[in-house]
Design an enzyme around this catalytic site. Structure first.
Site, PDB file in Angstrom:
ATOM      1  CB  THR A 122     -39.085 -84.111  -9.651  1.00 52.72           C
ATOM      2  OG1 THR A 122     -38.949 -85.058 -10.745  1.00 52.72           O
ATOM      3  CG2 THR A 122     -40.325 -83.972  -8.879  1.00 52.72           C
TER       4      THR A 122
ATOM      5  N   GLY B 216     -28.884 -71.567  -2.966  1.00 54.56           N
ATOM      6  CA  GLY B 216     -28.017 -70.734  -3.408  1.00 54.56           C
ATOM      7  C   GLY B 216     -26.733 -71.200  -4.141  1.00 54.56           C
ATOM      8  CB  THR B 217     -24.427 -74.073  -3.384  1.00 56.52           C
ATOM      9  OG1 THR B 217     -24.245 -73.509  -2.058  1.00 56.52           O
ATOM     10  CG2 THR B 217     -23.233 -74.653  -4.042  1.00 56.52           C
TER      11      THR B 217
ATOM     12  CB  CYS C 295     -12.710 -74.516   8.833  1.00 53.49           C
ATOM     13  SG  CYS C 295     -13.230 -76.021   9.334  1.00 53.49           S
TER      14      CYS C 295
ATOM     15  CD  GLN D 208     -25.761 -64.084   4.177  1.00 51.73           C
ATOM     16  OE1 GLN D 208     -26.294 -63.556   5.143  1.00 51.73           O
ATOM     17  NE2 GLN D 208     -25.420 -65.380   4.380  1.00 51.73           N
TER      18      GLN D 208
ATOM     19  CG  HIS E  31     -30.750 -72.064   4.104  1.00 52.59           C
ATOM     20  ND1 HIS E  31     -29.946 -71.979   5.145  1.00 52.59           N
ATOM     21  CD2 HIS E  31     -30.205 -72.174   2.951  1.00 52.59           C
ATOM     22  CE1 HIS E  31     -28.820 -71.892   4.526  1.00 52.59           C
ATOM     23  NE2 HIS E  31     -28.979 -72.375   3.378  1.00 52.59           N
TER      24      HIS E  31
ATOM     25  CG  ASN F  42     -20.826 -64.813   2.661  1.00 53.21           C
ATOM     26  OD1 ASN F  42     -20.436 -64.215   1.590  1.00 53.21           O
ATOM     27  ND2 ASN F  42     -19.945 -65.857   3.075  1.00 53.21           N
TER      28      ASN F  42
END
Ligand code: PLP
Length: 385
Positions: free
Chosen positions: A239, A68-69, A327, A178, A203, A150
């Site tokens: 790849t 996602g990032t 955090c 989400q 995930h 999220n």
């Protein structure tokens, strides 16, 4: 013991484990022309078709990423750079985005001279379409508003926001990490206004870590962030991870095929959790939209408590949950989402997120409800630092 942190990551589905392990022992780069390479390519392309079909996209509209990032960074930076080349310098984002979007947006302001407009949410974390309408200008390069939050679970009016962006001729991206597998997330809009780009991550829906996708409508061409071998429409070089992609597709297929039934079950469990937390700790405050929220999300503020302290006290009892916010360098920061929703800093710091998923059962709730009142009591005695 209860795992109540499915929004952080959820266990892999058996179907995904089987599909992934089935590929782990094989060799073959999907870009190679020989037989092992062609086999890997077939696995990748069949996976692409499954994922495309599940999310109302064409196979060519699925761009695999490392999660996602990366997909968020590609959408935000790539669409900004594309827009800037056409004289558009404004980036419009909601103030409640995940850091993968928000920090990319701030980076564009600091390093690329982007003019950033953050849309303020209402007290439930929802972005009103009128707020977007006011921020849209002729020089807007992209709009990015997440499908569901999220932290507090609030679902955004994505169709209305996408429609406004479309009317203004501005690409609309939504981080659906989400929401995918839980809500009806579609790149084609399901007959309604369609977004131009959607981020999904394996995930969070029962697939493996480290793989995701940017669903990118035909004709929407962000400037690449990664340069190299030209894979994935030349938008994302690297790849392809055949085993992970096979696991991703199997998870998508399994999660989306039982989506409605699973959402109903989770929502009932979540409502029970909310009612029992409120009965056990009467001054607990539910954050997020009371109605339009993710079926597995229950997010509370416990006045007078430090969220981190509460989290560790529950962890000592074998209960895994989250404060919901990142955090930084070990220092607890009040969540930008809660602050944007108008919570006071003390209230924001006393927040905990319980998130349910496919392995959650009613039996998970009892240990939490027993452990929570004494933990809140102890955290209150320790007070806010
Ligand atoms: C809304 C949202 N966007 C993006 C991400 C990042 O996804 P990934 O962990 O696949 O990089 C997350 C994960 O926490 C998320 O919840």
């Amino acid at each position: 013991m209860p795992y109540l942190d499915h929004a952080a990551t959820t266990p892999m589905l058996p179907e995904a484990i089987a599909a992934m392990t089935g590929q782990l022992g094989r060799v073959g780069n999907p870009s190679s022309l020989h037989a092992p390479g062609r086999h890997a390519r077939r696995v990748v392309e069949e996976s692409r078709e499954i994922i495309a079909a599940a999310f109302g996209a064409r196979p060519s509209e699925v761009i695999f990423t490392s999660g996602g990032t990366e997909a968020d960074n590609l959408a935000v930076k790539g669409l900004y750079w594309r827009g800037r080349a056409q004289g558009r310098n404004r980036v419009v984002a909601s103030a409640v985005e995940h850091h993968a979007v928000l920090d990319a947006v701030h980076w564009l302001a600091e390093h690329e001279g982007a003019e950033v407009v953050l849309l303020p949410p209402d007290r439930h974390g929802r972005i009103a379409p009128e707020t977007l309408a006011e921020a849209l200008t002729d020089d807007t390069a992209l709009v990015t508003v997440m499908w569901a939050n999220n932290e507090v679970g609030t679902i955004q009016p994505v169709a209305e926001l996408a429609e406004l962006a479309r009317a203004g001729g501005v690409p609309f991206h939504s981080d659906a990490v989400q929401a995918a597998g839980v809500l009806d997330v579609r790149l084609d809009g399901g007959g309604g206004p369609a977004p131009d780009a959607l981020t999904i991550s394996a995930h969070k829906l029962g697939g493996p870590l480290g793989v995701g996708a940017l669903l990118l409508a035909k004709g929407v061409d962000p400037t690449p962030v990664l340069h190299g071998g030209g894979q994935e429409r030349d938008v994302r070089s690297g790849t392809l991870d055949t085993p992970a992609i096979a696991g991703f597709a199997a998870a998508v297929e399994a999660a989306t095929s039982r989506r409605e039934e699973s959402a109903r079950r989770l929502a009932a469990l979540r409502d029970d959790l909310i009612a029992r937390v409120r009965a056990a700790v009467p001054d607990a405050v539910l954050n997020g939209d009371p109605v339009d929220r993710l079926p597995g999300n229950a997010h509370f503020a416990f006045p007078g408590c430090e969220g981190d302290a509460l989290l560790m006290l529950l962890d000592a009892q074998g209960i895994a949950c989250s404060t919901g916010s990142a955090c930084s360098a070990g220092v607890a920061q009040p969540s930008h989402v809660l602050l944007a929703m108008g919570l006071a800093s003390e209230q924001a710091r006393g927040s905990l997120r319980f998130s349910l998923g496919h392995t959650s059962t009613p039996e998970d709730l009892t240990p939490l409800i027993e452990a929570l009142p004494p933990a809140v009591e102890r955290a209150r005695r320790a007070g806010l630092t």
